[in-house]
Design an enzyme around this catalytic site. Structure first.
Site, short mmCIF file in Angstrom:
data_model
loop_
_atom_site.label_atom_id
_atom_site.label_comp_id
_atom_site.label_asym_id
_atom_site.label_seq_id
_atom_site.Cartn_x
_atom_site.Cartn_y
_atom_site.Cartn_z
N THR A 121 49.69 21.43 -13.01
CA THR A 121 50.38 22.73 -13.08
C THR A 121 51.40 22.85 -11.95
OG1 THR A 121 48.33 23.63 -13.96
CG2 THR A 121 49.94 25.22 -13.19
N THR A 141 41.32 24.42 -7.85
CA THR A 141 40.56 23.43 -8.62
C THR A 141 39.14 23.32 -8.05
OG1 THR A 141 40.20 21.12 -9.21
CG2 THR A 141 41.60 21.46 -7.33
N ILE A 142 38.18 23.21 -8.94
CA ILE A 142 36.81 22.97 -8.47
C ILE A 142 36.71 21.60 -7.81
CG2 ILE A 142 35.77 24.44 -10.24
CD1 ILE A 142 34.70 21.83 -11.57
N ASP A 143 37.63 20.69 -8.15
CA ASP A 143 37.52 19.30 -7.69
C ASP A 143 37.84 19.13 -6.20
OD1 ASP A 143 37.13 18.80 -10.41
OD2 ASP A 143 39.25 18.33 -10.73
N ARG A 292 32.25 25.70 -13.59
CA ARG A 292 33.57 26.37 -13.62
C ARG A 292 33.47 27.87 -13.82
NH1 ARG A 292 37.38 22.31 -16.68
NH2 ARG A 292 37.76 24.06 -18.06
O1 F6P Z 1 39.92 19.61 -12.95
C1 F6P Z 1 38.87 20.43 -13.28
C2 F6P Z 1 37.93 19.78 -14.27
O2 F6P Z 1 36.85 20.66 -14.48
C3 F6P Z 1 37.45 18.41 -13.87
O3 F6P Z 1 36.44 18.41 -12.90
C4 F6P Z 1 37.03 17.85 -15.20
O4 F6P Z 1 37.10 16.44 -15.18
C5 F6P Z 1 38.06 18.42 -16.14
O5 F6P Z 1 38.58 19.58 -15.52
C6 F6P Z 1 37.52 18.77 -17.50
O6 F6P Z 1 38.57 19.13 -18.32
P1 F6P Z 1 38.39 19.83 -19.75
O7 F6P Z 1 38.28 21.31 -19.48
O8 F6P Z 1 39.64 19.49 -20.47
O9 F6P Z 1 37.17 19.26 -20.38
#
Ligand code: F6P
Length: 375
Positions: A121, A141-143, A292
């Site tokens: 984004t 981001t959660i990451d 999330r």
């Molecule tokens: O980047 C955030 C995230 O939750 C990652 O940890 C995960 O790999 C990905 O998004 C999952 O994406 P989607 O919502 O497309 O399944």
């Protein structure tokens, strides 16, 4: 630069807790402090392309601050610089439709954007800024894998969910003398597994930055058995890989900025361990989207609101082209050019992502406590 009288807000990429707190703070600051109007685009950049937006005012953002998700909805597809069209006969074509988005902004009198998102984004935010749109980015981001900020909002709430899950899994692991494998998200960075595992008392933490062997994991299980513990908790990043193997790709999403979706390595490991460990049952839990959602943690509520206030201050003080960031307990800025695809010196980065340092303090502390990394 033209005076800013109206701004648009975009939430893009995978959602996380804290997005509504940023939307709320951006709206309140814009209206109360600067007397400017705010609109929110629906479903990230798609709303900008389709001119689909809602007016954000004090009433609309009242009572949303603590809630997970985003009232504006989000999408982790829809790159307007490479937008996917599919004909009735199935022919797929990609076109740059960013000028249509800019025309829509002009038509509605939207002078600037606050873009809330992760690397994909924010890459588009940088590209809109290069085309002359005043933009400020907010790191989400959660990451926690975005470079140039100590932490992203969303990460702390996800950790809260992970630790809560590990506490629950501990009691059932103990009751049944089981080996429990818990897969968490994080893409190619191991932050969620590392800090979630440390705070949640995992016995083995498997992260992408430290490839593992089955032997090393089984040695740890045996060591715990010898100590009379009789159960073991293994937390594994979705991006973890064995020394002799590769990451587990769950799905490819072609029109996404980052098309690989990881997942499934935890189940694979569980099946392997079940064959090799004969004195324990091995069970698997994938925490997936639980990480999330939910009520936003106190840390993320504070951080997200501080980011939202600073995003508007930055825009109004002529700081377009920047991303707000958290450094040493202070909110500061960094240019989007620097954030996207690079990261600063001193951060272990891979393809632009901020990675865990295998020799760093957190891994060191975990090892001192006897936690195995499977290496
Ligand atoms: O980047 C955030 C995230 O939750 C990652 O940890 C995960 O790999 C990905 O998004 C999952 O994406 P989607 O919502 O497309 O399944």
């Amino acid at each position: 630069m033209k005076p800013i009288k109206k701004i648009g807000v975009i939430t893009g990429g995978g959602d996380c807790s804290g997005l509504n707190a940023v939307i709320s703070a951006v709206t309140k600051t814009a209206i109360r402090k600067y007397g400017i109007e705010v609109v929110g685009y629906i479903k990230g950049y798609l709303g900008l392309y389709q001119n689909d937006f809602i007016k954000l005012d004090m009433d609309r953002v009242s009572g949303i601050m603590h809630e997970g998700g985003t009232i504006l909805k989000s999408s982790n597809k829809d790159n307007l610089f490479n937008y996917r069209f599919e004909d009735e006969d199935g022919t797929v074509e990609y076109k740059d439709v960013s000028d249509i988005a800019i025309e829509n902004m002009k038509k509605e009198g939207v002078d600037a954007l606050v873009v809330i998102g992760g690397d994909g984004t924010l890459t588009s935010a940088r590209d809109f800024y290069r085309k002359g749109v005043p933009v400020v980015g907010v790191p989400k981001t959660i990451d926690n894998d975005l470079p140039s900020t100590d932490v992203t909002f969303g990460y702390n709430s996800a950790l809260t969910a992970i630790v809560d899950a590990l506490d629950k899994i501990h009691t059932t692991a103990f009751s049944h003398d089981r080996v429990m494998v818990i897969e968490v998200m994080g893409r190619h960075a191991g932050w969620l597994a590392l800090e979630g595992g440390l705070a949640g008392s995992a016995d083995v933490i498997l992260i992408p930055e430290i490839p593992y062997t089955l032997k090393s994991i089984i040695d740890k299980i045996n060591e715990r058995d010898a100590d009379g513990k009789n159960f073991s908790i293994i937390i594994i990043s979705e991006g973890a890989k064995p020394k002799d193997g590769d990451v587990h790709i769950r799905e490819m999403v072609e029109d996404s900025a980052d098309s690989e979706r990881l997942g499934g390595i935890g189940e694979q490991l569980t099946n392997q361990l079940a064959k090799l460990v004969d004195n324990h049952e091995v069970r698997y839990t994938n925490l997936a989207y639980i990480q999330r959602g939910g009520i936003t943690s106190h840390f993320d509520r504070s951080l997200a609101q501080r980011f939202g206030v600073s995003a508007i201050d930055t825009l109004m003080q002529g700081g377009a082209g920047k991303m707000v960031r958290y450094r040493g307990r202070q909110i500061a800025h960094v240019s989007l050019e620097e954030v996207v695809g690079k990261g600063e010196t001193g951060e272990t980065s891979k393809g632009g992502a901020k990675m865990v340092e295998p020799e760093g303090q957190i891994v060191g502390a975990a090892k001192s406590l006897g936690i195995s990394f499977g290496d």
